[in-house]
Design a protein around this motif. Structure first.
Motif, PDB file in Angstrom:
ATOM      1  N   HIS A 113     -27.614 -67.566 -19.425  1.00 34.97           N
ATOM      2  CA  HIS A 113     -27.319 -68.668 -20.337  1.00 34.97           C
ATOM      3  C   HIS A 113     -27.128 -68.154 -21.763  1.00 34.97           C
ATOM      4  N   LEU A 114     -28.024 -67.295 -22.208  1.00 34.00           N
ATOM      5  CA  LEU A 114     -27.930 -66.719 -23.550  1.00 34.00           C
ATOM      6  C   LEU A 114     -26.648 -65.907 -23.715  1.00 34.00           C
ATOM      7  N   SER A 115     -26.315 -65.116 -22.727  1.00 36.03           N
ATOM      8  CA  SER A 115     -25.093 -64.310 -22.781  1.00 36.03           C
ATOM      9  C   SER A 115     -23.861 -65.191 -22.873  1.00 36.03           C
ATOM     10  N   ARG A 116     -23.837 -66.263 -22.104  1.00 35.34           N
ATOM     11  CA  ARG A 116     -22.712 -67.195 -22.132  1.00 35.34           C
ATOM     12  C   ARG A 116     -22.548 -67.806 -23.522  1.00 35.34           C
ATOM     13  N   ILE A 117     -23.654 -68.178 -24.135  1.00 41.46           N
ATOM     14  CA  ILE A 117     -23.598 -68.769 -25.476  1.00 41.46           C
ATOM     15  C   ILE A 117     -23.101 -67.737 -26.493  1.00 41.46           C
ATOM     16  N   LEU A 118     -23.667 -66.533 -26.443  1.00 38.17           N
ATOM     17  CA  LEU A 118     -23.317 -65.503 -27.430  1.00 38.17           C
ATOM     18  C   LEU A 118     -21.867 -65.047 -27.319  1.00 38.17           C
ATOM     19  N   THR A 119     -21.295 -65.080 -26.124  1.00 38.09           N
ATOM     20  CA  THR A 119     -19.899 -64.663 -25.981  1.00 38.09           C
ATOM     21  C   THR A 119     -18.928 -65.767 -26.377  1.00 38.09           C
ATOM     22  N   LEU A 161     -28.513 -56.984 -23.770  1.00 37.92           N
ATOM     23  CA  LEU A 161     -29.127 -58.059 -22.994  1.00 37.92           C
ATOM     24  C   LEU A 161     -29.599 -57.474 -21.668  1.00 37.92           C
ATOM     25  N   ASP A 162     -30.895 -57.449 -21.464  1.00 38.94           N
ATOM     26  CA  ASP A 162     -31.485 -56.860 -20.262  1.00 38.94           C
ATOM     27  C   ASP A 162     -31.717 -57.961 -19.230  1.00 38.94           C
ATOM     28  N   PHE A 163     -30.911 -57.952 -18.175  1.00 40.53           N
ATOM     29  CA  PHE A 163     -30.943 -58.992 -17.154  1.00 40.53           C
ATOM     30  C   PHE A 163     -31.965 -58.732 -16.054  1.00 40.53           C
ATOM     31  N   SER A 164     -32.805 -57.721 -16.171  1.00 34.63           N
ATOM     32  CA  SER A 164     -33.708 -57.365 -15.087  1.00 34.63           C
ATOM     33  C   SER A 164     -34.848 -58.355 -14.890  1.00 34.63           C
ATOM     34  N   LYS A 165     -35.131 -59.183 -15.884  1.00 36.92           N
ATOM     35  CA  LYS A 165     -36.184 -60.186 -15.787  1.00 36.92           C
ATOM     36  C   LYS A 165     -35.659 -61.460 -16.439  1.00 36.92           C
ATOM     37  N   TYR A 166     -36.047 -62.613 -15.936  1.00 38.43           N
ATOM     38  CA  TYR A 166     -35.563 -63.904 -16.461  1.00 38.43           C
ATOM     39  C   TYR A 166     -34.039 -63.969 -16.426  1.00 38.43           C
ATOM     40  N   MET A 167     -33.487 -63.728 -15.270  1.00 38.70           N
ATOM     41  CA  MET A 167     -32.037 -63.640 -15.090  1.00 38.70           C
ATOM     42  C   MET A 167     -31.308 -64.899 -15.573  1.00 38.70           C
ATOM     43  N   GLY A 214     -38.167 -68.151 -21.370  1.00 46.51           N
ATOM     44  CA  GLY A 214     -37.885 -69.460 -20.810  1.00 46.51           C
ATOM     45  C   GLY A 214     -36.724 -70.111 -21.526  1.00 46.51           C
ATOM     46  N   PRO A 215     -36.280 -71.260 -21.005  1.00 49.72           N
ATOM     47  CA  PRO A 215     -35.127 -71.938 -21.601  1.00 49.72           C
ATOM     48  C   PRO A 215     -35.322 -72.316 -23.070  1.00 49.72           C
ATOM     49  N   ALA A 216     -36.547 -72.584 -23.473  1.00 51.42           N
ATOM     50  CA  ALA A 216     -36.802 -72.975 -24.861  1.00 51.42           C
ATOM     51  C   ALA A 216     -36.533 -71.830 -25.838  1.00 51.42           C
ATOM     52  N   ASP A 217     -36.628 -70.599 -25.373  1.00 46.56           N
ATOM     53  CA  ASP A 217     -36.419 -69.445 -26.248  1.00 46.56           C
ATOM     54  C   ASP A 217     -34.953 -69.189 -26.555  1.00 46.56           C
ATOM     55  N   VAL A 218     -34.044 -69.689 -25.728  1.00 45.64           N
ATOM     56  CA  VAL A 218     -32.621 -69.370 -25.870  1.00 45.64           C
ATOM     57  C   VAL A 218     -32.084 -69.814 -27.220  1.00 45.64           C
ATOM     58  N   GLN A 219     -32.344 -71.052 -27.617  1.00 46.00           N
ATOM     59  CA  GLN A 219     -31.818 -71.555 -28.886  1.00 46.00           C
ATOM     60  C   GLN A 219     -32.402 -70.805 -30.081  1.00 46.00           C
ATOM     61  N   SER A 220     -33.686 -70.449 -30.019  1.00 48.47           N
ATOM     62  CA  SER A 220     -34.277 -69.709 -31.139  1.00 48.47           C
ATOM     63  C   SER A 220     -33.674 -68.312 -31.253  1.00 48.47           C
ATOM     64  N   ILE A 221     -33.331 -67.698 -30.126  1.00 45.99           N
ATOM     65  CA  ILE A 221     -32.686 -66.381 -30.148  1.00 45.99           C
ATOM     66  C   ILE A 221     -31.283 -66.496 -30.742  1.00 45.99           C
ATOM     67  N   VAL A 222     -30.543 -67.529 -30.376  1.00 42.77           N
ATOM     68  CA  VAL A 222     -29.195 -67.726 -30.930  1.00 42.77           C
ATOM     69  C   VAL A 222     -29.286 -67.891 -32.446  1.00 42.77           C
ATOM     70  N   HIS A 223     -30.240 -68.652 -32.889  1.00 44.38           N
ATOM     71  CA  HIS A 223     -30.432 -68.831 -34.336  1.00 44.38           C
ATOM     72  C   HIS A 223     -30.774 -67.497 -35.001  1.00 44.38           C
ATOM     73  N   LYS A 224     -31.650 -66.716 -34.373  1.00 46.17           N
ATOM     74  CA  LYS A 224     -32.025 -65.411 -34.933  1.00 46.17           C
ATOM     75  C   LYS A 224     -30.821 -64.476 -35.005  1.00 46.17           C
ATOM     76  N   TYR A 230     -32.249 -55.663 -29.211  1.00 46.23           N
ATOM     77  CA  TYR A 230     -32.516 -55.546 -27.774  1.00 46.23           C
ATOM     78  C   TYR A 230     -33.213 -56.811 -27.319  1.00 46.23           C
ATOM     79  N   LEU A 231     -32.627 -57.499 -26.351  1.00 51.13           N
ATOM     80  CA  LEU A 231     -33.222 -58.699 -25.783  1.00 51.13           C
ATOM     81  C   LEU A 231     -33.653 -58.378 -24.359  1.00 51.13           C
ATOM     82  N   GLY A 232     -34.936 -58.175 -24.179  1.00 48.32           N
ATOM     83  CA  GLY A 232     -35.451 -57.826 -22.862  1.00 48.32           C
ATOM     84  C   GLY A 232     -36.898 -57.399 -22.903  1.00 48.32           C
ATOM     85  N   ASP A 233     -37.397 -56.979 -21.750  1.00 49.16           N
ATOM     86  CA  ASP A 233     -38.805 -56.625 -21.605  1.00 49.16           C
ATOM     87  C   ASP A 233     -39.047 -55.178 -21.190  1.00 49.16           C
ATOM     88  N   ASP A 234     -38.010 -54.401 -20.977  1.00 49.79           N
ATOM     89  CA  ASP A 234     -38.180 -53.007 -20.547  1.00 49.79           C
ATOM     90  C   ASP A 234     -38.233 -52.106 -21.785  1.00 49.79           C
TER      91      ASP A 234
END
Length: 133
Positions: free
Chosen positions: A78-84, A67-73, A46-56, A13-17
């Motif tokens: 960007h992360l969703s685009r990379i993962l797909t 992917l929870d888009f309700s915060k940090y849309m 933030g943008p810096a977290d995206v690459q670390s999440i992809v690596h994880k 789960y990637l999100g804050d809810d």
């Protein structure tokens, strides 16, 4: 059970809810009693977290990613685009989660990232559970 079989049941789960995701976890346990799901949560702030999440994601190989888009849309788009688009994550089921108060442009943007499943978060989570499996 082999290591590969265990990884098949990992849900990320990637999100804050966290309250919503706790309800999802309870529903997985309720509807799929014979399957032991392992749950991992992460947040992108933030943008810096995206690459670390992809690596994880590449290292843990989850079966399902929420992917929870309700915060940090923008970061989640960007992360969703990379993962797909990545070959290594293309076969992973990815589910977008949006709030009811998000505008129609934001909803369209989530689909434009390549997500095939997107749900509005509500108390009725039956469809979210069964569409993701």
């Amino acid at each position: 059970m082999s290591e590969d079989e265990e990884k098949k049941h990992l849900i990320l789960y990637l999100g804050d809810d966290h309250k919503y995701y706790d309800n999802l976890k309870k529903s997985y346990a309720k509807y799929f009693k014979s399957i032991a799901f392992e749950h991992v949560t992460h947040s992108v702030e933030g943008p810096a977290d995206v690459q670390s999440i992809v690596h994880k994601v590449n290292s843990i190989k989850p079966a399902i990613i929420f992917l929870d888009f309700s915060k940090y849309m923008l970061e989640y788009l960007h992360l969703s685009r990379i993962l797909t688009r990545l070959n290594s994550t293309r076969s992973i089921t990815k589910v977008g989660l949006i709030d009811m108060n998000q505008n129609i442009k934001e909803v369209k943007d989530t689909y434009l990232t390549g997500l095939r499943i997107c749900h509005v978060k509500s108390t009725e989570i039956h469809d979210v559970i069964f569409d993701s499996v």
